[in-house]
Design a protein around this motif. Structure first.
Motif, mmCIF file in Angstrom:
data_model
loop_
_atom_site.group_PDB
_atom_site.id
_atom_site.type_symbol
_atom_site.label_atom_id
_atom_site.label_comp_id
_atom_site.label_asym_id
_atom_site.label_seq_id
_atom_site.Cartn_x
_atom_site.Cartn_y
_atom_site.Cartn_z
ATOM 1 N N SER A 16 0.796 -1.230 0.000
ATOM 2 C CA SER A 16 0.000 0.000 0.000
ATOM 3 C C SER A 16 0.828 1.278 0.000
ATOM 4 N N ARG A 17 2.095 1.171 0.428
ATOM 5 C CA ARG A 17 2.917 2.386 0.576
ATOM 6 C C ARG A 17 4.390 2.068 0.311
ATOM 7 N N GLY A 18 5.188 3.096 0.247
ATOM 8 C CA GLY A 18 6.639 2.974 0.296
ATOM 9 C C GLY A 18 7.241 2.033 -0.728
ATOM 10 N N ILE A 19 8.188 1.222 -0.266
ATOM 11 C CA ILE A 19 8.899 0.306 -1.158
ATOM 12 C C ILE A 19 7.920 -0.687 -1.791
ATOM 13 N N GLY A 20 6.941 -1.128 -1.008
ATOM 14 C CA GLY A 20 5.957 -2.081 -1.516
ATOM 15 C C GLY A 20 5.162 -1.505 -2.671
ATOM 16 N N ALA A 21 4.719 -0.266 -2.555
ATOM 17 C CA ALA A 21 3.915 0.356 -3.617
ATOM 18 C C ALA A 21 4.747 0.523 -4.891
ATOM 19 N N ARG A 40 -3.427 -1.419 7.246
ATOM 20 C CA ARG A 40 -4.497 -0.460 7.557
ATOM 21 C C ARG A 40 -5.019 0.294 6.345
ATOM 22 N N ASN A 41 -4.176 0.460 5.322
ATOM 23 C CA ASN A 41 -4.533 1.372 4.229
ATOM 24 C C ASN A 41 -5.196 0.672 3.048
ATOM 25 N N LEU A 42 -6.396 0.142 3.318
ATOM 26 C CA LEU A 42 -7.094 -0.609 2.268
ATOM 27 C C LEU A 42 -7.445 0.283 1.086
ATOM 28 N N LEU A 63 -0.759 -8.208 9.868
ATOM 29 C CA LEU A 63 0.319 -9.180 10.049
ATOM 30 C C LEU A 63 0.902 -9.172 11.462
ATOM 31 N N ALA A 64 0.369 -8.326 12.332
ATOM 32 C CA ALA A 64 0.745 -8.443 13.743
ATOM 33 C C ALA A 64 0.054 -9.653 14.357
ATOM 34 N N ASP A 65 -0.947 -10.169 13.660
ATOM 35 C CA ASP A 65 -1.725 -11.324 14.129
ATOM 36 C C ASP A 65 -1.312 -12.565 13.332
ATOM 37 N N THR A 110 7.952 -7.296 20.838
ATOM 38 C CA THR A 110 6.994 -8.335 20.459
ATOM 39 C C THR A 110 6.282 -7.981 19.157
ATOM 40 N N ARG A 111 5.874 -6.718 19.039
ATOM 41 C CA ARG A 111 5.185 -6.298 17.814
ATOM 42 C C ARG A 111 6.134 -6.329 16.614
ATOM 43 N N THR A 112 7.357 -5.896 16.836
ATOM 44 C CA THR A 112 8.351 -5.901 15.760
ATOM 45 C C THR A 112 8.590 -7.327 15.267
ATOM 46 N N ASN A 141 12.526 -11.862 0.304
ATOM 47 C CA ASN A 141 12.300 -11.298 1.633
ATOM 48 C C ASN A 141 13.074 -9.991 1.780
ATOM 49 N N ILE A 142 12.393 -8.984 2.305
ATOM 50 C CA ILE A 142 13.047 -7.691 2.494
ATOM 51 C C ILE A 142 13.566 -7.619 3.930
ATOM 52 N N SER A 143 14.871 -7.579 4.059
ATOM 53 C CA SER A 143 15.443 -7.414 5.407
ATOM 54 C C SER A 143 15.868 -5.965 5.550
ATOM 55 N N ALA A 157 15.483 -4.118 18.392
ATOM 56 C CA ALA A 157 14.511 -5.165 18.038
ATOM 57 C C ALA A 157 14.369 -5.254 16.525
ATOM 58 N N TYR A 158 14.354 -4.096 15.889
ATOM 59 C CA TYR A 158 14.233 -4.057 14.415
ATOM 60 C C TYR A 158 15.409 -4.789 13.777
ATOM 61 N N ALA A 159 16.622 -4.467 14.211
ATOM 62 C CA ALA A 159 17.810 -5.107 13.649
ATOM 63 C C ALA A 159 17.766 -6.613 13.889
ATOM 64 N N THR A 193 10.874 6.773 2.710
ATOM 65 C CA THR A 193 9.475 6.351 2.858
ATOM 66 C C THR A 193 8.975 6.920 4.188
ATOM 67 N N GLU A 194 7.711 6.625 4.491
ATOM 68 C CA GLU A 194 7.186 7.088 5.782
ATOM 69 C C GLU A 194 7.959 6.469 6.944
ATOM 70 N N MET A 195 8.392 5.194 6.768
ATOM 71 C CA MET A 195 9.169 4.543 7.820
ATOM 72 C C MET A 195 10.452 5.312 8.091
HETATM 73 P P1 NAP Z 1 6.483 1.919 5.109
HETATM 74 O O1 NAP Z 1 6.509 3.022 4.133
HETATM 75 O O2 NAP Z 1 6.340 2.220 6.557
HETATM 76 O O3 NAP Z 1 5.350 0.849 4.680
HETATM 77 C C1 NAP Z 1 5.166 -0.285 5.458
HETATM 78 C C2 NAP Z 1 4.220 -1.232 4.776
HETATM 79 O O4 NAP Z 1 4.068 -2.378 5.634
HETATM 80 C C3 NAP Z 1 2.856 -0.630 4.553
HETATM 81 O O5 NAP Z 1 2.361 -1.054 3.315
HETATM 82 C C4 NAP Z 1 2.043 -1.206 5.703
HETATM 83 O O6 NAP Z 1 0.680 -1.430 5.372
HETATM 84 C C5 NAP Z 1 2.689 -2.553 5.934
HETATM 85 N N1 NAP Z 1 2.495 -2.971 7.321
HETATM 86 C C6 NAP Z 1 3.057 -2.430 8.430
HETATM 87 N N2 NAP Z 1 2.560 -3.027 9.525
HETATM 88 C C7 NAP Z 1 1.669 -3.960 9.101
HETATM 89 C C8 NAP Z 1 0.811 -4.888 9.754
HETATM 90 N N3 NAP Z 1 0.753 -4.980 11.092
HETATM 91 N N4 NAP Z 1 0.021 -5.673 8.994
HETATM 92 C C9 NAP Z 1 0.053 -5.573 7.653
HETATM 93 N N5 NAP Z 1 0.832 -4.720 6.977
HETATM 94 C C10 NAP Z 1 1.632 -3.912 7.694
HETATM 95 O O7 NAP Z 1 7.808 1.029 4.996
HETATM 96 P P2 NAP Z 1 8.948 0.930 3.855
HETATM 97 O O8 NAP Z 1 9.993 1.893 4.209
HETATM 98 O O9 NAP Z 1 8.340 0.933 2.512
HETATM 99 O O10 NAP Z 1 9.533 -0.519 4.217
HETATM 100 C C11 NAP Z 1 9.242 -1.685 3.460
HETATM 101 C C12 NAP Z 1 10.200 -2.774 3.922
HETATM 102 O O11 NAP Z 1 11.550 -2.342 3.709
HETATM 103 C C13 NAP Z 1 10.088 -3.088 5.417
HETATM 104 O O12 NAP Z 1 10.245 -4.465 5.635
HETATM 105 C C14 NAP Z 1 11.255 -2.330 6.006
HETATM 106 O O13 NAP Z 1 11.699 -2.877 7.219
HETATM 107 C C15 NAP Z 1 12.275 -2.454 4.905
HETATM 108 N N6 NAP Z 1 13.315 -1.425 4.958
HETATM 109 C C16 NAP Z 1 13.012 -0.110 4.868
HETATM 110 C C17 NAP Z 1 14.035 0.820 4.943
HETATM 111 C C18 NAP Z 1 13.777 2.298 4.840
HETATM 112 O O14 NAP Z 1 14.693 3.086 5.117
HETATM 113 N N7 NAP Z 1 12.599 2.749 4.462
HETATM 114 C C19 NAP Z 1 15.354 0.409 5.125
HETATM 115 C C20 NAP Z 1 15.624 -0.954 5.218
HETATM 116 C C21 NAP Z 1 14.595 -1.864 5.126
HETATM 117 P P3 NAP Z 1 -0.490 -0.345 5.725
HETATM 118 O O15 NAP Z 1 0.058 1.006 5.411
HETATM 119 O O16 NAP Z 1 -1.608 -0.764 4.810
HETATM 120 O O17 NAP Z 1 -0.841 -0.547 7.163
#
Ligand code: NAP
Length: 252
Positions: A16-21, A40-42, A63-65, A110-112, A141-143, A157-159, A193-195
């Motif tokens: 829905s967002r970021g790298i995935g989109a 959350r972002n259907l 995916l927390a569940d 735990t959530r991470t 897999n994206i690490s 925890a993230y690392a 990204t937002e992250m």
């Molecule tokens: P992002 O912009 O925060 O987007 C996160 C995505 O994960 C969103 O689509 C979100 O879905 C989904 N998500 C989060 N929690 C979820 C949950 N509980 N259940 C289902 N979906 C969930 O992140 P990003 O930066 O694109 O990161 C994508 C991947 O790259 C992640 O694995 C991240 O760890 C990795 N990564 C990112 C960076 C960076 O600097 N950005 C660096 C290294 C690795 P919704 O919005 O629909 O909830």
């Protein structure tokens, strides 16, 4: 070289967002049918599926569940029949101070682990079973760079969760290659990204870009083409490997 993924189905978690989109757009542009997963972002996932077309569809699962993972896989498989590629991209990066309340730290840990590692493992498990029944498939897999370099104290925890992703991916590659199943790990560095914004808000943009070798911060569009390449089959003999996409900030 033109990569044609026509007739391939790709599930992108966190599409829905970021790298995935950006990945959803790149896969669709290569002809794939894309299952755009979201948490959350259907509405955003639905809008993206409509934008890219080609049979793309949105799927929601928290995916927390852990109980939500198999139903997600089954819903996508029921809709498309066969899934060829799983991209485990969804993730969270929530910091927690070490010197604060233990319950707060444990909640963050735990959530991470639930989102970044347990859900990813459960979806790999579903994918392996499906691929065994369908003559093979690919897992991406994206690490993170953090799996190798470590992260800031608040993000331990993230690392740790991302280190688990690396080991899991290698195990799949070693265990299932003879059955036509390959698995790759993609480790981004700081990507806009937002992250990343949460981190920038806390530590500043200078901290994020201080150690990269290139002149601009990585964008999602800098990650997506590698995923298309790995999904294509052209890189299958690199199974188990990690592709670092960190603008030269951590070369190992
Ligand atoms: P992002 O912009 O925060 O987007 C996160 C995505 O994960 C969103 O689509 C979100 O879905 C989904 N998500 C989060 N929690 C979820 C949950 N509980 N259940 C289902 N979906 C969930 O992140 P990003 O930066 O694109 O990161 C994508 C991947 O790259 C992640 O694995 C991240 O760890 C990795 N990564 C990112 C960076 C960076 O600097 N950005 C660096 C290294 C690795 P919704 O919005 O629909 O909830």
């Amino acid at each position: 070289m033109h990569i044609d993924l026509t007739s391939k189905t790709v599930l992108v978690t966190g599409g829905s967002r970021g790298i995935g989109a950006a990945s959803v757009r790149a896969f669709a542009a290569s002809g794939a049918q894309v299952a755009v997963h979201c948490g959350r972002n259907l509405e955003a996932a639905k809008a993206l599926a409509a934008e890219v077309g080609g049979g793309a569809e949105a799927f929601r699962a928290d995916l927390a569940d852990p109980a939500a993972c198999r139903p997600l896989w089954e819903a996508v498989a029921a809709r498309f029949g066969r899934i060829d590629v799983l991209v485990n991209n969804a993730g969270v990066a929530t910091g927690a101070p070490l010197d604060g309340d233990e319950a707060v730290w444990l909640e963050s840990w735990t959530r991470t682990m639930a989102v970044n590692l347990t859900a990813l493992g459960l979806l790999c498990r579903e994918a392996i079973g499906h691929f065994q029944a369908h003559g093979g498939g690919r897992i991406i897999n994206i690490s993170s760079r953090a799996a190798f370099r470590g992260d800031a104290p608040d993000y331990m925890a993230y690392a740790a969760s991302k280190g688990g992703v690396v080991a899991l991916t290698r195990s799949i590659a070693r265990g299932f290659g003879k059955q036509g199943i390959v698995a790759f790990d993609v480790a981004p560095g700081f990507t806009r990204t937002e992250m990343a914004q949460d981190f920038i808000d806390q530590y500043g943009e200078a901290y994020a870009s201080s150690d990269i070798a290139l002149s601009r911060l990585t964008e999602p569009r800098d990650i997506a083409p590698m995923l298309v390449f790995l999904a294509s089959g052209l890189a299958d003999h690199a199974t188990g490997t990690t592709i670092d996409l960190n603008a030269g900030s951590y070369v190992h």
